[in-house]
Enzyme design. Structure first.
Site, PDB file in Angstrom:
ATOM      1  N   ASP A  28      -2.505   0.143  -4.921  1.00  0.00           N
ATOM      2  CA  ASP A  28      -1.146  -0.285  -5.229  1.00  0.00           C
ATOM      3  C   ASP A  28      -1.029  -0.848  -6.643  1.00  0.00           C
ATOM      4  O   ASP A  28      -0.011  -0.660  -7.313  1.00  0.00           O
ATOM      5  CB  ASP A  28      -0.665  -1.328  -4.215  1.00  0.00           C
ATOM      6  CG  ASP A  28      -0.075  -0.683  -2.973  1.00  0.00           C
ATOM      7  OD1 ASP A  28       0.147   0.539  -2.990  1.00  0.00           O
ATOM      8  OD2 ASP A  28       0.155  -1.403  -1.980  1.00  0.00           O
ATOM      9  N   HIS A  76      -7.151  11.105   7.127  1.00  0.00           N
ATOM     10  CA  HIS A  76      -8.324  11.020   7.998  1.00  0.00           C
ATOM     11  C   HIS A  76      -9.239  12.223   7.803  1.00  0.00           C
ATOM     12  O   HIS A  76     -10.471  12.099   7.836  1.00  0.00           O
ATOM     13  CB  HIS A  76      -7.882  10.920   9.459  1.00  0.00           C
ATOM     14  CG  HIS A  76      -7.421   9.548   9.832  1.00  0.00           C
ATOM     15  ND1 HIS A  76      -6.603   9.292  10.904  1.00  0.00           N
ATOM     16  CD2 HIS A  76      -7.671   8.341   9.269  1.00  0.00           C
ATOM     17  CE1 HIS A  76      -6.369   8.004  10.979  1.00  0.00           C
ATOM     18  NE2 HIS A  76      -7.006   7.404  10.005  1.00  0.00           N
TER      19      HIS A  76
END
Length: 583
Positions: free
Chosen positions: A464, A197
């Site tokens: 991924d 974040h």
């Protein structure tokens, strides 16, 4: 003597200034036994520390500077949610009572369990939430240990930090915003990753940063002159005059580029040969919608739903999910792609187990659609909520981590079953919600033509896909240097997916980090990609790159790059492609 330190760069900016060193150390957590007659007092001390941190976070949230990015409040909400997690808020109190240990040690034990949970999540973005855990626990520890010096490091700094580069062990999102408000030039930290974040906020603020410096950060002293080059992840300590002149010239060039970027506003993402490209945003909380204002996003290309399921004892009820999805669908003009749950079997962080379940390669375990199909009672309420919310706008459903057609058939069968249930119950729903697949497993990429016959759209999950293809974990510092989006195998898989979608006449988007990096925009356009989804803060830069590109000339460049077998030559070709005036 000049030093060059390497970490992970955030953004592409350059900063020149002087080090302001905050506490870089990790204090040892005290451990001792509590006398029986002091147990209630110790529990009260712990509870008061939790209450104090909650008040601090709410105060921060209520007093954010006007210049704070819209997503800042949502990130503080995440910290407040973590503060409510039983492993942090209540289980340490029970350990104090049962084991007669001090509050700090009890908190550490349970926080370690929570960190281990996030460590066992395969999704690299969600795995970085362990940084948020550490930041929340750090605040509580500072209250418990009454470490006024550590707690006042930021609050007692001067009102202006012009030309100062903050050097710290870690920074929370709130700290980052407050320091930027005081005109901090840049920051470098020992901890942190590229998709935390704090990193996302740094990009939104246009703030150069280097994270993950680890032990070498101790070589930086207060007052050292520094050059921070976020594009290369390099910190130069005590640079000579020649380097200063060189980087000052680069700084000025970047300022001109930023001024040009700001003028784009809501201009359409149209190439020089007049083809419009669709630019979408990624979000994870309804509160993230504020960040879309002024971004020109054509919709939501990825709505991560995992946070609805985390930091709670039981999964959310159908109605809670429905309300959350409705809030987003009703607020967005354009499509909203809702990704179904992408967590592992240890999704419920409820403190129900004393030790985290060991995961033998969690990325390859029971997670995402595999978990949902194994637990229909978890999956069906989400399907019902999405189908119901789709009545109120342009909602789409996306299934993550598909690796076989059998999984897809089972998923579609469950959707049909849920539709029949809603029909019988007389509940309003949209039976024609487009259903797409997140293509992030090499098996699905190779068989993309087969999946394209049964899906309404593809979204390429490059984070991924790259990790699985190259067999590396980008969050692992020991191997993340191998993470290369331009690896020939990765590029060939991306092309395969795009070609399969085009041949089946279904849209293909990309929602991984590659989509938000202007280094790859022209190459991806050349490979045939026409839909990009990214963090809201990246939209303007990608729009600019699209508007400066001539689409007709890009496929030839893409073919040259795909034909290249030497890594350095391939990267050089991409640099040449991006250096072209109009490509």
């Amino acid at each position: 003597m000049m030093l060059a330190l390497s970490g992970t760069g955030i953004g592409r900016g350059i900063a020149i200034g002087y080090a302001l060193v905050l506490d870089k150390s990790q204090n040892e957590v005290p451990q001792f036994q509590i006398d029986a007659d002091r147990i209630d007092q110790e529990v009260s001390r712990f509870n008061e520390a939790i209450a104090t941190v909650r008040r601090e976070l709410k105060h921060l949230q209520s007093n954010l500077p006007p210049t704070a990015p819209p997503e800042t409040g949502a990130f503080i909400d995440v910290h407040l949610l973590m503060l409510d997690d039983p492993l942090i808020s209540s289980h340490p109190g029970k350990s104090i009572q049962n084991e007669k240990i001090n509050a700090e040690w009890a908190l550490k034990n349970h926080a370690d369990t929570l960190v281990a949970f996030f460590d066992n999540i395969s999704d690299p973005y969600l795995r970085t939430k362990k940084d948020d855990v550490a930041q929340v626990v750090g605040r509580i520890m500072d209250v418990l240990t009454e470490d006024k010096e550590r707690r006042s490091d930021i609050s007692t700094l001067g009102h202006t930090l012009t030309d100062r580069i903050i050097v710290a062990r870690d920074l929370s999102p709130a700290d980052t915003v407050m320091l930027r408000h005081r005109h901090m030039t840049a920051f470098v930290t020992s901890l942190g990753g590229p998709i935390s974040h704090t990193a996302i906020l740094a990009r939104s603020l246009g703030l150069p940063a280097i994270v993950g410096l680890h032990g070498v950060i101790d070589t930086i002293c207060d007052g050292d002159q520094l050059i921070v080059d976020a594009s290369t992840g390099t910190v130069l300590v005590a640079p000579d005059e020649g380097l200063l002149d060189q980087f000052q010239a680069l700084q000025e060039q970047q300022r001109k580029q930023r001024r040009a970027l700001a003028k784009l506003g809501k201009e359409k993402a149209v190439t020089l040969d007049d083809e419009e490209i669709t630019l979408l945003a990624n979000i994870e909380l309804p509160e993230d919608l504020d960040a879309l204002h002024g971004s020109g996003a054509a919709g939501i290309g990825l709505y991560r739903t995992e946070f609805l399921f985390m930091n709670r004892a039981q999964p959310p009820e159908e109605e809670e999910q429905y309300q959350a999805y409705c809030q987003v669908v009703k607020s967005v003009r354009g499509p909203v792609t809702i990704r179904t749950l992408d967590l592992g079997a240890d999704k419920q962080v409820d403190g129900g187990r004393d030790e985290p379940k060991a995961a033998i390669t969690p990325a390859l375990g029971l997670r995402a659609i595999r978990l949902c199909l194994s637990e229909p009672s978890l999956f069906k309420p989400q399907l019902r909520a999405i189908l119901r919310a789709a009545v109120h706008g342009d909602a789409q459903m996306m299934i993550p981590m598909l690796s076989s057609l059998q999984e897809l058939e089972q998923s579609l069968s469950l959707v049909r079953e849920v539709c029949a249930e809603l029909e019988r119950e007389g509940i309003a729903f949209n039976p024609n919600v487009p259903i797409g697949g997140m293509i992030e497993v090499p098996a699905a990429a190779i068989a993309a033509d087969l999946f394209a016959q049964k899906l309404d759209f593809f979204s390429i999950g490059t984070n991924d896909l790259i990790q699985y293809t190259l067999a590396i974990d980008r969050v692992d510092d020991s191997v993340n240097y191998l993470y290369d989006p331009l690896h020939p195998s990765v590029l060939r898989l991306v092309r395969t997916i795009i070609q399969a979608g085009n041949e089946a006449d279904i849209p293909v988007s990309m929602c991984g980090e590659m989509a938000g990096d202007p280094v790859f925009t022209r190459l991806l356009l050349g490979l045939g990609l026409r839909h990009f989804s990214m963090e809201p803060s990246q939209l303007l830069e990608i729009r600019q790159q699209v508007r400066h590109s001539r689409l007709a000339e890009l496929p030839g460049w893409a073919e040259r790059i795909l034909a290249c077998t030497d890594g350095s030559t391939l990267h050089g070709l991409v640099d040449q492609l991006n250096a072209e005036e109009c490509a």
